[in-house]
Structure formats: structure tokens, C-alpha cells
Design an enzyme around this catalytic site. Structure first.
Site, PDB file in Angstrom:
ATOM      1  N   ASP A 194       0.488  -0.890   0.497  1.00  0.00           N
ATOM      2  CA  ASP A 194      -0.203  -0.611   0.018  1.00  0.00           C
ATOM      3  C   ASP A 194       0.522   0.901  -0.200  1.00  0.00           C
ATOM      4  OD1 ASP A 194      -1.624   1.765  -0.002  1.00  0.00           O
ATOM      5  OD2 ASP A 194      -2.887   1.042   1.550  1.00  0.00           O
TER       6      ASP A 194
HETATM    7  C1  NOJ Z   1      -3.556   4.154   0.092  1.00  0.00           C
HETATM    8  C2  NOJ Z   1      -5.152   3.325   0.234  1.00  0.00           C
HETATM    9  O1  NOJ Z   1      -4.939   2.517   1.392  1.00  0.00           O
HETATM   10  C3  NOJ Z   1      -5.186   2.256  -0.785  1.00  0.00           C
HETATM   11  O2  NOJ Z   1      -6.353   1.219  -0.285  1.00  0.00           O
HETATM   12  C4  NOJ Z   1      -4.801   2.933  -1.828  1.00  0.00           C
HETATM   13  O3  NOJ Z   1      -5.241   1.919  -3.523  1.00  0.00           O
HETATM   14  C5  NOJ Z   1      -4.067   3.402  -2.239  1.00  0.00           C
HETATM   15  N1  NOJ Z   1      -3.882   4.661  -0.880  1.00  0.00           N
HETATM   16  C6  NOJ Z   1      -3.780   3.527  -3.358  1.00  0.00           C
HETATM   17  O4  NOJ Z   1      -4.623   4.998  -3.348  1.00  0.00           O
END
Ligand code: NOJ
Length: 735
Positions: free
Chosen positions: A263
Site C-alpha cells: 500500500d
Molecule cells: C492508500 C489506500 O489504503 C489504498 O487502498 C489505495 O489503493 C492506495 N492508497 C492508492 O491510492
């Protein structure tokens, strides 16, 4: 490209090029305006490294994507195309209801249709991968991201996970209109302690395996091309650096062989979490865990080569990761056509076209849960004076926190929907109070969010006056879209104070209140429910929200949604879910007995249970009939009920099957959803609904952590929601 060619390509790549493939750069490396959803990073990399990147995220404009891809292919020594990824959560330009609302449809096939449309629009816009579905099991409404999940139930979530992955990916990734899915967040991100964003997760191994892993498994079995790691710790080990979780469980046990992405900046966060001394150690932990792509940090690009030189990690680890990424690019057909379906003409034609809007309208209407109706709905089409009050009267941000491309101008407000559907009624619209509480500074994903049309000081009184003069009041309340979503944890699940005051004042002068609630989570609606004649949970319904509500209120569409997440009695009751356990001292209703499992100040029961929802008719159930009361291991037993529409309107009932293992070597939930069927019945019509029950449905992790069933009696419940007492008993015989 054939696999041998891919391997030849890999063998021909320099180490620098290979590591480049593992780096994902955020959009601000390619354009001026960045969509940043996490800590912005100081990269310290030059143009050469940027040219070597394997993927990027959150770039949406097709012309820009085309230019970037053109340049990338030119500059990358082997002309390897970039992967363009983004969060397409509940729609691309046509916005569907938020995932939690989609869960309430109890129609995975409908969610699949929404995913097909999202993929079609997104791929014409040049995207290759969506960071969806999020299948984290959610039980704590304080957590803002419950809106991104399809709810609290592992069985329901598994069905949606499969359907959504299939919807995005189609038959094969190469096909026109397909994009790759990335199931997230592995694992158990939905259980942050106290509902606080990014918090640690403390789960038993049994709960992890039995409750949390099945939906990810279902997405993987459906072929999800990617998996995203989660921010949280699990058993005190951050998921992104957890070799056991990613290698032993995800790859070996669960059989995932696609691309694993961190993530946002999660590799770097291993340092703040306190398991890595510095970026180098963070890189080592993540690559050893098997994380292929480093989202939005420079850690891999800065440290992997050094770790190889030192002999701490091997180049073959990098090779494996790169091969997985090249395979995904190849599966998408990017080596033959790096732009895939990018097509500006189709992009404009598909986005928000009438058939997509029609689907959005249906999905929205089918996702709104009618929680209460004392005969006031459906509304008459003419002759009514209706006061439409509350901050959602004309609000256009109806698409939830995670719709990065949703636009107000494309959204149908409640007012417009009501005006179109009931032009022969008189509608008086007054907002009354602001949506964002005065004094609150609300930050969305792109900075400070301000109230669209702030109310004047006399708006409150005007709303009350309009209510007092009307035949009935529709009061549209809720939280702002950015009160939920990532970074949207809350400690108080009630509506903001000003809205509660408005409701109180309005309901005092007019008893005919129909309350409509917009939110990304179950709220504490005790007072609203009590003071309303009807209560509709509208969630964040998307582009066609206003029309969908009007369809329901005027009875053009029968409400049919059921809660995919329990509505708590109050905040103090969360986490709350229907499939809880009995204690040694279950509460039997006797308040004089202090020593039972209960609260002193609130009931044990939630305000509205899982599976609950009303329509405009009522259904009667016969007793549960079984084909046999003994079930041998290889047998199936058929459980059936006759369901009858007892009312005067046609309607859809969701007939739900729950099983309870009465006694086992470990404590079992009081019941678990194992099946459901939606059935449409005309007034007076009845139908026999049958469920096949088999031994597999009774398996669980036993005392020795073996996934198996145990001999003994079990209860079969078939009814209208998770509290049904319509039951029969059967016996599972294994020897
Ligand atoms: C953080 C989030 O937790 C995740 O779900 C998301 O896909 C990513 N950022 C990318 O934007």
C-alpha cells in the site's frame, strides 16, 4: 508474448532496469497536479530512474496517459510499457453506490455489472489496473473505510469479491474492456483496534483464518491479478514486512501467484512501526516478504541493489518479482499494444452514457435500505405539500470519498430527483443547516473541504416553518462523504449536532417525517428512527442518487436491500456483528440478574440487525421443513420454506439461510449466513424456497486448527434476517 520470450527479456535486462520495474511512481512525477493519498515522499531520484519505472498510479486523463506511455516506451531500454493503475472503487465516471451499499443489494451479479461498466470506462480512459475490490471484513463502524467493504459477513463478502473481480477482469485481461483487479488490503485491515485508522490489528489465528481470509481467497480463486498489502500489523508484525503472511499464507496456502504491491508508502512505514531501523532494512523486510511493487517510495530503487551487493538478498528474488510484473503486462497484452483500450472517442461516448446511468440508478435503488415505514411510503404522486429539508436536499457530493472522478455536475440531487418524479406535488426545499458542522475543518483527499452553499442564519427557522405547513417532511441528513473513507475514523456515530437539532425541531412541528440518511457507515440513528415515520438508509448512492431515492419513495421501485452491516444501538456497542458467540452467561432478559452478559445502560440487540430491510409489502414464512433430520458426510439435506407475499404490493424478499453448530471443540458463532435467495412475488403469491445443506457448510477450524466438521446437532434457520427464529434441527453424522 510467449513465456519463453518473457524470460529471455528478463535475462536481457540490467539490474537497474529490473529494479525500476518494482518501483511505482505517483502521478506527480508525470504531471503537475498530484492526487496524494499518503505522505508525500522526498525521492531524490533523477530522470533516468523515472524513465525506468514499471508503473504509476492516479493518472486519469487519457491524452496524458498516451503521452506518458509513448515516452516510457521510447526511454525504457527494452521498450517495456508502463502499467497505469488507479483507485476505481465504485465507478470511474459513472458512479455507483459505495461498496458497502452494493453489499446491501445482496446481488453480487449486480455488483459484477457495475464492475464491468467501471472497467469499460476506465480502460477506454487508458487504465490497466484498479485497486479494487477491497474485501476487508468490517465490524466496527467507527472505522471510516467500512464504506469500501461489502460488509461484515465472510460469506457475502466472498460472493461479492468473486463477482467484482470477474466483472473487472472479464474472460481474460487482454480482452477489450478488461482491467486487472487488485484485491486489498491483505490482511485484516478491516479490524483496526478501536476503529482508529492505520491502527494495529489484534486477531486470533482462528478468526483470521475463519472470518477474514475467505473473501481474499475468493478474489484470488476468481483470478485477481494483484493483491495489495495492508498498513496494519497482525500479531504485532506489519503486514508489508510479514514473510509468513505473504509467502506461507498468501502464496503457498492461498495459491496467489500474481503481483503483490505494497500500500502507499507502507514499506517506509515499517520504520515508524518500529520493525525496521532504516530504509535499507525496510527494503529487506518487504522484498523478503515477497512484495513485488513498492508503491510511492524510493526504497526499492535506492536500496535493493546495495542489498544484493552485500549478499543480504539475492538477484533471483528480484527476478521473480520482475517476472510477475512482466507477466501481468503480457497478460494485459501491453507488449503488443501498450495503450490497450485507450480511445478518446470511446472514452467520451461510454462515460455516463444512458445505459451506464440506468445501471447506476438501478444499483442505487437496490442498495438503499428501508429501515422503518409506518405506512407513510410509498408517496402519492399528486396533491401533497412536501417540505424537503436538511443538508442533503440539494447536495451533489453523493459519490463517497473514494470516487476520484465523480463530479457534481454529473450527479442528480435529491431535489432534482423528487421534482422529476413527483411534479404534481408541491415541494418546498430548504437546507436548514450546513452539512459540515460549523467550526469543523474537514480535510478531504485534496485538501480543505468547504460547504457548498452555506445556509443563511434564518434557514433553520425557515425549514421548521416549511415543515409546519407541509403535509409531510422529507428530511435528508447525513455525514459528509469525507467523514468516511480513508482517514475517516470517528468516535461518535451520531449525526452532527446541528442536524440532530434540525431533526428535533422539524419532527416536533410535523409528525410525518421521512428521514433519508446519507453516510458511508452505519450511524447511531436511535433518535432519528424513533422520531420518523419512515427511515431510508441511502448510503452514498452515486451519480443517479436523487433519481433512485425518488424511484423508491414514489414506489416505482420496491425497496429490496438488506443490511450488510449491523446498525449499532449506539457507538459503545461497536464492534458489533450478528455472528458473535455465546458466553457462559448469555443474557436471558432478566435484568434483576446482574451476572449475565449484558450492558447496564443499553440493550444487547443492535438498532437494526444484519440482513434486515423492509419493502412495501410483508412476507409470511412457513416452518422450516427438512428432507431428513440426519445428514451423513456425503449427503445433502434439503431445507425448505414456503414464502408468501401477504401484502398488497409486489415485492422482493431476500430469504436467508443461517446455520448454527450447537456444540463443537471450539466455541462457534451463534449462527452464520450460508445462503440466500432473492425472490420476487406478486401480492398473494407464494413460492417454495429450497436450500441444499452439506457437510462442507459446517466446516470450521477445530481445536487443533484443522479445517473440518464435527459430528453433532446443528440448527438451520431460514428467515428474513439474522434474528429469525424460524428453525429446524438436523444431525451431522460422520462415522
Ligand atoms: C492508500 C489506500 O489504503 C489504498 O487502498 C489505495 O489503493 C492506495 N492508497 C492508492 O491510492
Amino acid at each position: 508474448m510467449e513465456r519463453v520470450k518473457l524470460i529471455e527479456l528478463l535475462n536481457d535486462m540490467s539490474l537497474e532496469e529490473k529494479i525500476g520495474q518494482l518501483m511505482q511512481l505517483s502521478s506527480n512525477f508525470y504531471e503537475d497536479e498530484a492526487v496524494l493519498t499518503g505522505p508525500a515522499m522526498e525521492f531524490g531520484i533523477g530522470e533516468n530512474e523515472i524513465d525506468q519505472a514499471g508503473s504509476t498510479l492516479s493518472i486519469f486523463d487519457p491524452e496524458t496517459i498516451k503521452k506518458i506511455q509513448q515516452k516510457a516506451i521510447e526511454k525504457q531500454p527494452h521498450h517495456i510499457p508502463l502499467l497505469f493503475m488507479a483507485d476505481i472503487i465504485n465507478g470511474y465516471k459513472t458512479i455507483f453506490p459505495i461498496p458497502l451499499a452494493q453489499g446491501c443489494t445482496f446481488q453480487p451479479e449486480l455488483a459484477k455489472e457495475c464492475a464491468v461498466v467501471s472497467a469499460k470506462e476506465a480502460s477506454a480512459g487508458g487504465l490497466h489496473v484498479t485497486f479494487s475490490p477491497m474485501v476487508d471484513l468490517v465490524r466496527d463502524a467507527r472505522w471510516g473505510r467500512v464504506m469500501e467493504s461489502t460488509g461484515e459477513d465472510k460469506y457475502l463478502n466472498s460472493l461479492f469479491a468473486k463477482a467484482i473481480v470477474e466483472g473487472y477482469q472479464g474472460k481474460q485481461l487482454k480482452d477489450k474492456g478488461s482491467i486487472a483487479a487488485c484485491v486489498k488490503h491483505f490482511a485484516a485491515y478491516g479490524a483496526p483496534t478501536a476503529g482508529k485508522e492505520y491502527n494495529n490489528v489484534e486477531l486470533s489465528m482462528r478468526s483470521l483464518r475463519e472470518d477474514y481470509l475467505p473473501a481474499y481467497q475468493s478474489a484470488i480463486d476468481a483470478g485477481s491479478a494483484m493483491v495489495m498489502t495492508s498498513f496494519n500489523t497482525l500479531d504485532r508484525i506489519p503486514a508489508t514486512g510479514n514473510k509468513w503472511l505473504m509467502q506461507d499464507i498468501l502464496r503457498n496456502e492461498m495459491g496467489f501467484n500474481g503481483v503483490l504491491i505494497s500500500d502507499w508508502a507502507a514499506i517506509e512505514e515499517l520504520i515508524s512501526q518500529g520493525v525496521a531501523e532504516d530504509k535499507e532494512e525496510a527494503a529487506r523486510l518487504a522484498i523478503n516478504a515477497g512484495v513485488d511493487i513498492d508503491m510511492a517510495t524510493n526504497i526499492y530503487i535506492k536500496h535493493l541493489a546495495g542489498l544484493i551487493q552485500k549478499g543480504t538478498i539475492s538477484e533471483s528474488q528480484i527476478d521473480k518479482a520482475v517476472l510477475r510484473i512482466l507477466t501481468l503486462k503480457n497478460d494485459l497484452g501491453l507488449f503488443e499494444n501498450p495503450y490497450k483500450d485507450l480511445n478518446p472517442e470511446e472514452y467520451s461516448r461510454y462515460n455516463l452514457c444512458s445505459s451506464h446511468r440506468e445501471l447506476a440508478r438501478k444499483a442505487a435503488a437496490d442498495s438503499m435500505v428501508l429501515l422503518k415505514n409506518e405506512g407513510i411510503l410509498p408517496l402519492k404522486k399528486s396533491g401533497l405539500r412536501i417540505a424537503l429539508v436538511g443538508p442533503y436536499t440539494e447536495e451533489l457530493h453523493l459519490y463517497g470519498a473514494w470516487s476520484l472522478l465523480g463530479e457534481d455536475k454529473d450527479t442528480v440531487s435529491l431535489r432534482v430527483g423528487m421534482e422529476c418524479a413527483g411534479s404534481e406535488n408541491k415541494l418546498y426545499c430548504i437546507k436548514g443547516v450546513n452539512l459540515i458542522p460549523d467550526q469543523e475543518f474537514l480535510y478531504g483527499f485534496k485538501g480543505l473541504v468547504t460547504e457548498r452553499n452555506p445556509v443563511t442564519s434564518d434557514s433553520f427557522e425557515e425549514a421548521v416553518k416549511a415543515a409546519s405547513e407541509a403535509d409531510l417532511v422529507i428530511i435528508a441528513l447525513g455525514e459528509h462523504a469525507y467523514h468516511s473513507g480513508e482517514g475517516g475514523s470517528k468516535a461518535d456515530l451520531r449525526l452532527p449536532k446541528q442536524q440532530r437539532e434540525l431533526f428535533e425541531a422539524v419532527s416536533r412541528v410535523n409528525r410525518n417525517c421521512i428521514s433519508i440518511i446519507f453516510s458511508g457507515r452505519p450511524l447511531d440513528l436511535r433518535d432519528i428512527s424513533e422520531g420518523s415515520k419512515a427511515l431510508l438508509q441511502a448510503w452514498f448512492p452515486g451519480s443517479e442518487g436523487g433519481n433512485a431515492i425518488a424511484d423508491l419513495l414514489y414506489g416505482k421501485v420496491q425497496p429490496s436491500a438488506r443490511l450488510a452491516m449491523t446498525f449499532p444501538y449506539c457507538t459503545g456497542q461497536v464492534p458489533v456483528h450478528y455472528d458473535h458467540f455465546n458466553t457462559g452467561r448469555p443474557f436471558n432478559g432478566d435484568h434483576k440478574n446482574r451476572f449475565q452478559s449484558k450492558y447496564l445502560d443499553i440493550p444487547n440487540e443492535p438498532l437494526y440487525p444484519f440482513g434486515y430491510g423492509l419493502g412495501y409489502t410483508e412476507f409470511g414464512y412457513s416452518e422450516v421443513r427438512l428432507s431428513d433430520t440426519l445428514m451423513k458426510k456425503q449427503d445433502t439435506v434439503t431445507a425448505s420454506v414456503v414464502v408468501k407475499n401477504m401484502g398488497e404490493h409486489a415485492g422482493t424478499e431476500t430469504v436467508q439461510l443461517y446455520l448454527q453448530d450447537q456444540k463443537a471443540s471450539v466455541v462457534r458463532p451463534i449462527r452464520e449466513l450460508k445462503g440466500f435467495q432473492r425472490v420476487y412475488l406478486e401480492p398473494g403469491e407464494s413460492v417454495e424456497i429450497m436450500f441444499e445443506i452439506n457437510e462442507e457448510m459446517l466446516r470450521f477450524y477445530n481445536h487443533n486448527m484443522e479445517y473440518t466438521s464435527e459430528q453433532g446437532a446443528f440448527t438451520i434457520f431460514i428467515g428474513e434476517n439474522a434474528t429469525t427464529n424460524n428453525q429446524a434441527e438436523c444431525y451431522l453424522q460422520l462415522d
